[in-house]
Design a protein around this motif. Structure first.
Motif, short mmCIF file in Angstrom:
data_model
loop_
_atom_site.label_atom_id
_atom_site.label_comp_id
_atom_site.label_asym_id
_atom_site.label_seq_id
_atom_site.Cartn_x
_atom_site.Cartn_y
_atom_site.Cartn_z
N TYR A 2 0.76 -1.23 -0.06
CA TYR A 2 0.07 -0.12 0.01
C TYR A 2 0.81 1.12 0.00
O TYR A 2 1.72 1.33 0.85
CB TYR A 2 -1.12 0.12 1.29
CG TYR A 2 -1.97 -0.97 1.27
CD1 TYR A 2 -3.15 -0.87 0.37
CD2 TYR A 2 -1.96 -2.12 1.91
CE1 TYR A 2 -4.06 -1.89 0.29
CE2 TYR A 2 -2.83 -3.11 2.19
CZ TYR A 2 -3.96 -2.89 1.38
OH TYR A 2 -5.06 -3.99 1.13
N ILE A 4 -0.10 4.28 0.66
CA ILE A 4 -0.26 5.07 1.64
C ILE A 4 -0.66 4.44 3.01
O ILE A 4 -1.49 3.64 2.95
CB ILE A 4 -1.66 5.99 1.13
CG1 ILE A 4 -1.02 6.98 -0.01
CG2 ILE A 4 -1.92 6.83 2.53
CD1 ILE A 4 -2.23 7.85 -0.35
N LYS A 5 0.14 4.46 3.85
CA LYS A 5 0.23 3.62 5.16
C LYS A 5 -0.15 4.00 6.27
O LYS A 5 -0.44 3.19 7.35
CB LYS A 5 1.69 3.06 5.13
CG LYS A 5 2.19 2.26 3.79
CD LYS A 5 3.49 1.79 4.24
CE LYS A 5 4.12 0.94 3.08
NZ LYS A 5 5.41 0.95 2.81
N SER A 6 -0.72 5.49 6.62
CA SER A 6 -1.08 5.58 7.73
C SER A 6 -2.36 6.43 7.62
O SER A 6 -2.95 6.94 6.49
CB SER A 6 -0.08 6.51 8.61
OG SER A 6 -0.45 7.94 8.18
N THR A 7 -3.41 6.31 8.87
CA THR A 7 -4.67 6.83 8.75
C THR A 7 -4.69 8.32 8.10
O THR A 7 -5.45 8.76 7.37
CB THR A 7 -5.24 6.51 9.72
OG1 THR A 7 -5.44 5.09 10.01
CG2 THR A 7 -6.98 6.74 9.86
N LEU A 10 -4.21 8.90 4.50
CA LEU A 10 -5.30 8.41 3.97
C LEU A 10 -6.31 9.67 3.77
O LEU A 10 -6.85 9.72 2.89
CB LEU A 10 -6.11 7.17 4.62
CG LEU A 10 -5.46 5.84 4.38
CD1 LEU A 10 -6.10 4.89 5.33
CD2 LEU A 10 -5.46 5.42 2.97
#
Lengths: 310, 456
Positions: A2, A4-7, A10
């Motif tokens: 992925y 984009i790895k962090s909330t 996102l």
């Protein structure tokens, strides 16, 4: 795997992906659009600060999840430009303080905050809203920032462009006929970029758009009309940015198909039969409330176990 | 040059399929899983080196309460390979890894784990003198004989769980028709099975054949992930050399391909029912290193007194070492020349393993890998933030669980819901925690929940 790895990332990705559509919308309909978005974003920030204060959850922790950014932007884009500032604030408070923090904070709410906030304002105070901009009557493009401020703060005379009663951009097809919104292409671009980055699930917008068009055909509209429906900015915004909110959409592939199909069908139906033009926020909120049941019924079989019951 | 329509559409279709697909990647056999940066290049380039004999060895007598009874007393001289503890019940026998004098019998920490099993401390006399080696008489190859023999030779699964191999074989009766050998080695960093298959392919196959003949199976399949092309080639060449019908199967590299039920599914198409053993569907499965050790025991009479351990991470000379059981972990790490600023040691793979609990731990039969410099290579995840139901975890789960729902049910300790959601099917692979954008320790939560439920 992925990108984009962090909330928070996102959330910011969604915000950035909204930019092309927002810019095009403003270019077509004047700076009042951007003013509206800016006001809602600031209002969202204030609402989030207030929530951090009264819930005593820590300012940095609350702000750092960045979920207020897409909420603010979506509210700004879906509320009609020149909405009085107190209604902007009301919508934001409903969205962030009541719907999100009222449920326990990010990830806990069952309905999409922006749509809930929009629904309250649109249903309760339709006469205070200006009509949504339309390519047929691009009156809004002539409104400069000073006039826009006057309208928003309700300090000048009411602008005389409101022959038509309430309509938010999510409903601007209501005048009938073909009017291309430039923002469609921006939302499409941003939405596809989000799908490519695997921030949103492409099955939701595809199913939603298909279902909406098919419903319109089933309800007696021509194919041409049904397909041009899809070219209104509001529908594209809803399909790629609102219905795809992971918090309020199902967690399985099949569930997402059902959910998107239902939203699409409801939008089509409300548009065809409803007196009230804001089909999208009603459709989204209703289907949000179905998500728990959809998830429960669509649980996949677990490896080595018989297919799931219930 | 003509481009046919299908060819030009295919990349578009595959892109779309990936975006719209439920799961990250799909092969027919099982869904879910994750692609991990494998880090195998760090340690797979050097030959297996023999660790020099340490002066002191602390040989653990067992794990998880399965302990053998010592048959030696302090002061006694033992020879290499001599039994020093006898297996009772489900415990396997334990042997001296070298010749020397028994000094003490005391609890010592082992890696991995937080337990301190009883250990027999042996001071090496430097002679490394072998005792008598008794191979298995080849005529009597009934399952019961082999299983008892392997218990006596101290054989346990070397893949990680450390289950006694003798017991595993005994579990299957004549209904077993397939032998599955696990050479997947799907965890990042670990390369001990890779090097073993590259360098000792024939010996591995000999062990496999002993097992296949005894179990009288129809099919033997060895599954190896396709990120180990050399190992695959060497094993295939070795198969051709001895004209055996053992099949070496290349499986896609996707964690956790080496999990028992996933490997069995991929190689046989059969699904092990929840709560059942592979024997229930006619399969016996074991690791390549275990098969190698079986061959050594049966053909040469060598008990399990050493194993191959990967020492990798921030080292000048990472690689694989043939290590006597009971060697100190710190001493072993020293052989790979750790960088002076490397902090923290991780035992096992980064996904399933754990931090080294005790500095004085010794190598046990289940020690597969030591990652040096874990504090910078495997940093702890940041503070968790709330779940946003992105469902990446559900896509990654190789058993089709809904980790986000399980987590919510765990937080509320909602046991009926946990049972409905099949928490006991969780294989604790950690794929969910790995993909979670909110850094929620999903796997650790489920592990605790399962342990708490088991205790009740």
């Amino acid at each position: 795997m992925y990108v984009i790895k962090s909330t928070p990332a996102l959330m910011l990705a969604v915000a950035i992906a909204l930019m092309p559509g927002m810019v095009l919308h403003g270019l077509q309909f004047g700076p009042a659009v951007w003013l509206q978005v800016g006001i809602c974003l600031v209002a969202a920030l204030l609402a989030e600060l207030a929530a951090a204060f009264y819930r005593q959850v820590g300012l940095v922790k609350t702000l750092a999840d960045c979920s207020w950014v897409p909420t603010g932007l979506l509210l700004g884009l879906s509320l009609a430009p020149l909405t009085p500032i107190y209604l902007d604030l009301l919508a934001t408070i409903v969205a962030i303080n009541l719907i999100k923090h009222g449920a326990g904070g990010m990830g806990q709410n069952r309905i999409n905050p922006a749509m809930g906030g929009l629904m309250v304002v649109a249903l309760a105070f339709p006469t205070l809203l200006y009509p949504a901009p339309s390519a047929h009557a691009p009156w809004l493009a002539q409104v400069d920032l000073a006039q826009a401020w006057q309208a928003i703060l309700r300090i000048g005379p009411r602008l005389h462009f409101d022959a038509m009663a309430s309509a938010t951009p999510l409903a601007n097809h209501y005048q009938g006929g073909f009017s291309v919104h430039w923002s469609v292409f921006g939302y499409l671009l941003g939405g596809l970029a989000l799908a490519a980055l695997r921030v949103i699930r492409l099955e939701i917008p595809l199913m939603l758009l298909a279902s909406c068009a098919l419903t319109c055909v089933a309800l007696g509209e021509s194919w041409a009309d049904s397909l041009t429906e899809l070219l209104y900015g509001g529908l594209m915004l809803a399909a790629f940015f609102i219905a795809t909110d992971p918090v309020t959409s199902p967690v399985t592939f099949k569930g997402r198909l059902v959910y998107a199909a239902l939203i699409g069908a409801l939008i089509g139906t409300v548009r065809r039969f409803g007196l009230y033009p804001d089909g999208i926020c009603i459709a989204v909120v209703l289907c949000n409330l179905l998500v728990v049941d959809i998830d429960r019924r669509m649980r996949p079989a677990v490896f080595g176990n018989p297919p799931a019951g219930r | 040059m003509q481009l046919n329509a299908e060819q030009s559409v295919r990349p578009v279709l595959s892109w779309l399929k990936q975006r719209v697909s439920v799961r990250d990647t799909q092969i027919e056999s099982w869904r879910g899983g994750v692609h991990l940066p494998d880090q195998k290049h760090l340690s797979n380039r050097r030959h297996i080196r023999h660790a020099p004999l340490p002066r002191m060895l602390c040989v653990p007598l067992g794990w998880n309460g399965r302990e053998a009874q010592p048959v030696v007393v302090p002061g006694q001289r033992v020879l290499k390979g001599q039994a020093i503890a006898s297996g009772v019940g489900t415990a396997v026998w334990v042997h001296a890894p070298t010749s020397g004098i028994v000094k003490r019998i005391m609890p010592v920490p082992v890696a991995p784990g937080t337990q301190m099993p009883t250990c027999i401390v042996i001071e090496s006399d430097g002679e490394d003198e072998w005792g008598m080696l008794e191979p298995l008489a080849r005529e009597e190859t009934s399952i019961d004989t082999l299983s008892a023999f392997l218990m006596q030779k101290g054989l346990v699964g070397l893949g990680g769980a450390g289950f006694p191999t003798g017991l595993k074989l005994k579990g299957g009766d004549r209904t077993i028709d397939t032998l599955v050998v696990n050479g997947a080695e799907c965890e990042p960093f670990i390369t001990c099975d890779d090097r073993l298959m590259r360098e000792r392919a024939l010996s591995v196959l000999q062990g496999v054949q002993v097992l296949a003949n005894t179990l009288q199976v129809d099919r033997v399949r060895i599954g190896i992930e396709d990120n180990k092309p050399t190992a695959i080639r060497r094993m295939q060449e070795a198969c051709a050399q001895i004209h055996s019908n053992i099949e070496v199967v290349e499986i896609p590299t996707r964690y956790p391909a080496g999990s028992l039920r996933h490997l069995v599914k991929a190689l046989t198409g059969r699904t092990i029912p929840e709560g059942a053993l592979p024997a229930a569907i006619g399969v016996t499965a074991l690791n390549v290193a275990t098969a190698f050790a079986v061959g050594q025991a049966v053909l040469e009479g060598r008990p399990l007194i050493s194993r191959i351990v990967t020492v990798t991470g921030l080292c000048e000379r990472p690689g694989n070492f043939e290590v006597p059981i009971g060697m100190g972990v710190r001493q072993l790490i020293g052989l790979a020349l750790p960088q002076p600023d490397a902090r923290g040691v991780h035992v096992g793979g980064p996904m399933m393993g754990e931090s080294l609990a005790h500095r004085m731990s010794v190598v046990a039969k289940t020690t597969s890998c030591l990652i040096v410099g874990a504090r910078s290579l495997l940093p702890p995840r940041p503070e968790p933030t709330p779940c946003i139901r992105c469902s990446r975890c559900a896509d990654a789960c190789p058993v089709g669980l809904q980790p986000m729902e399980l987590f919510r049910a765990s937080s509320n300790d909602n046991r009926p819901l946990l049972a409905t959601l099949k928490i006991n099917s969780c294989i604790e692979c950690g794929a969910c925690s790995y993909v979670c954008p909110s850094n929620i320790p999903l796997r650790d939560t489920f592990r605790q929940q399962k342990r708490a439920q088991a205790k009740r």
